[in-house]
Structures are given as C-alpha cells and as structure tokens.
Enzyme design. Structure first.
Site, mmCIF file in Angstrom:
data_model
loop_
_atom_site.group_PDB
_atom_site.id
_atom_site.type_symbol
_atom_site.label_atom_id
_atom_site.label_comp_id
_atom_site.label_asym_id
_atom_site.label_seq_id
_atom_site.Cartn_x
_atom_site.Cartn_y
_atom_site.Cartn_z
ATOM 1 N N CYS A 40 91.316 12.098 11.866
ATOM 2 C CA CYS A 40 90.616 12.484 13.098
ATOM 3 C C CYS A 40 91.170 13.808 13.613
ATOM 4 C CB CYS A 40 90.787 11.397 14.157
ATOM 5 S SG CYS A 40 90.096 11.870 15.753
HETATM 6 N N1 MHO Z 1 85.927 7.519 17.113
HETATM 7 C C1 MHO Z 1 87.312 7.502 16.813
HETATM 8 C C2 MHO Z 1 87.836 8.820 16.273
HETATM 9 C C3 MHO Z 1 87.168 10.026 16.805
HETATM 10 S S1 MHO Z 1 87.527 11.308 15.786
HETATM 11 C C4 MHO Z 1 86.853 12.666 16.438
HETATM 12 C C5 MHO Z 1 88.101 7.154 18.047
HETATM 13 O O1 MHO Z 1 87.498 6.861 19.038
HETATM 14 O O2 MHO Z 1 89.314 7.172 17.992
HETATM 15 O O3 MHO Z 1 86.773 11.047 14.568
#
Ligand code: MHO
Length: 229
Positions: A40
């Site tokens: 991420c």
């Molecule tokens: N949706 C995941 C990661 C976001 S990342 C921009 C979270 O809420 O942690 O992929």
C-alpha cells in the site's frame, strides 16, 4: 543521469512546482527519480517523505500495461511511490538500501496491487538494482521482489497523495492555507515532510535541521514535535 534525460511522467506532473514556502523555493534544480512498490503506497509515501535528501514524492500506478489505471480499476498495475531526490545528498544505492530493508524480499504479495517492485529508469539504475538484488539473493536466498524497467507512471487520485497528512487536521489545514491546489500540494517538499511527521516517521533531528525552512510558524513546529516525541 538527470531527470532532463527522462521522458516526462505520463500525466499530472507538469504543473509549476510550488514556491511559497522556503524549503520549496530552495529546491535543488537537478533531481533524480526512483519508482518503488512496497505494498500500500500510503506508508512508503510518508517514510520517504521524511527521509533527508528526498525532494518530492507522489504515489501512483505502474508496472502494468493497461492504459488508464485508477484506484478502482487498477488493471495489471501495482501501487508505487515515486521518489524524487537530490543526488548530492542521497544516492540511488542508499534509496535501494531502504527499499530492501523496508520489505521482505522473499514474501510475495497475494495480489499484484501490493507487489514489491523496483522499476529502473535507465541503465545506470538497472545495474544498481540488479547488483543489490544479487547481493540479497546470495545472502538470503530467492528474491520474489519484481525488478523491471519503468514504462509509465500514472499519478494516483488526489485523495491518495500525502494520505497521512490529509488525516491530520492541524497539519493539513496549515499547509492547505498556502497550497490550496491538490497538484501543488502533491509536489511540495514541505508537504512530503509533513506527511512523514503525520505518520510518525519524522524525527527531532530532521525538525531541528530544517523545521524553520518549512515556513509555517511556531505553532506548526510545536505540532510536528509532538508527532515524534
Ligand atoms: N484499502 C486498504 C489499503 C489502501 S491502499 C491505498 C486500507 O484501507 O488499508 O491500497
């Protein structure tokens, strides 16, 4: 190797760089760029943002072939952070060193969106990437991290840029009062640092060294200090 030799990123980085805050106005004219995937992209955006020698950061999508990736429709792309740095302060090898330490090169992500990957921009970077990968492989065994040439970068949506900063009302309000345009904010060095502090990746040493050049006043400096102490 300088950014003058590189094709412009696919979109969104041709706006004028921010100038209003002292650290932005004093940006080095010659920078180099690295593109790295560490899962991420919110976390590495902040960690690199708080790294001395890093000039600008932006998150986006790369490493795939679909033409117009978005967060909701990523295609075969991966989340990456693009790190623009001052090569007189920070070397590509030193950045790579952080990249390898900040993930487990043997662990493969279950989904391509969060793959670990390094995308080289030219032959010089390629040689450094391959040498560092070979070193790790000889010590620790098979490396699952992808190592590939960069063939395009699409900046992510504004709400993903400097994500930790956006969640910090006090710091976000302070810098938004100066840079109200999202692209300007994304390309600000001060915003990259504030994003790092908001995530807890700043340090007292960094603040002592350059806090005055953020130009946001004593109250913001006190807030930054409270985010790391
Ligand atoms: N949706 C995941 C990661 C976001 S990342 C921009 C979270 O809420 O942690 O992929």
């Amino acid at each position: 190797m300088s950014d003058d030799d590189l094709p412009p990123p696919s979109s969104g980085t041709d706006a004028l760089y921010p100038q209003s805050l002292p650290l932005d106005a004093a940006a080095p004219t010659r920078t180099e760029t690295a593109t790295l995937g560490l899962g991420c992209f919110w976390g590495p955006d902040a960690r690199f943002g708080a790294t001395p020698g890093v000039v600008r950061t932006r998150v986006g999508y790369a490493g795939g072939s679909s033409p117009t990736p978005t967060y909701r429709d990523l295609g075969d792309h991966t989340e990456v952070v693009q790190v623009e740095y001052d090569p007189t302060v920070l070397s590509y090898d030193a950045l790579l060193d952080r990249f390898w330490r900040w993930h487990d090169p043997r662990a493969r992500s279950a989904i391509r969106q969060y793959d670990h990957l390094v995308l080289w921009h030219d032959d010089e970077q390629r040689a450094a990437v391959e040498a560092s990968r070979d070193r790790i492989e000889s010590r620790r065994g098979h490396v699952s991290t992808r190592t590939e040439p960069l063939s395009g970068f699409t900046p992510a949506e504004d709400y993903h840029q400097k994500y930790n900063l956006r969640a910090d009302d006090e710091l976000f309000d302070a810098i938004s009062a100066v840079y109200d345009d999202p692209t300007t904010l994304r390309e600000s060095i001060v915003a990259a640092r504030l994003n790092g502090f908001a995530a807890g990746d700043g340090s007292v040493a960094l603040l002592d060294d350059e806090g005055d050049s953020y130009g946001l006043g004593d109250e913001v400096l006190a807030t930054l200090r409270s985010r790391v102490e």
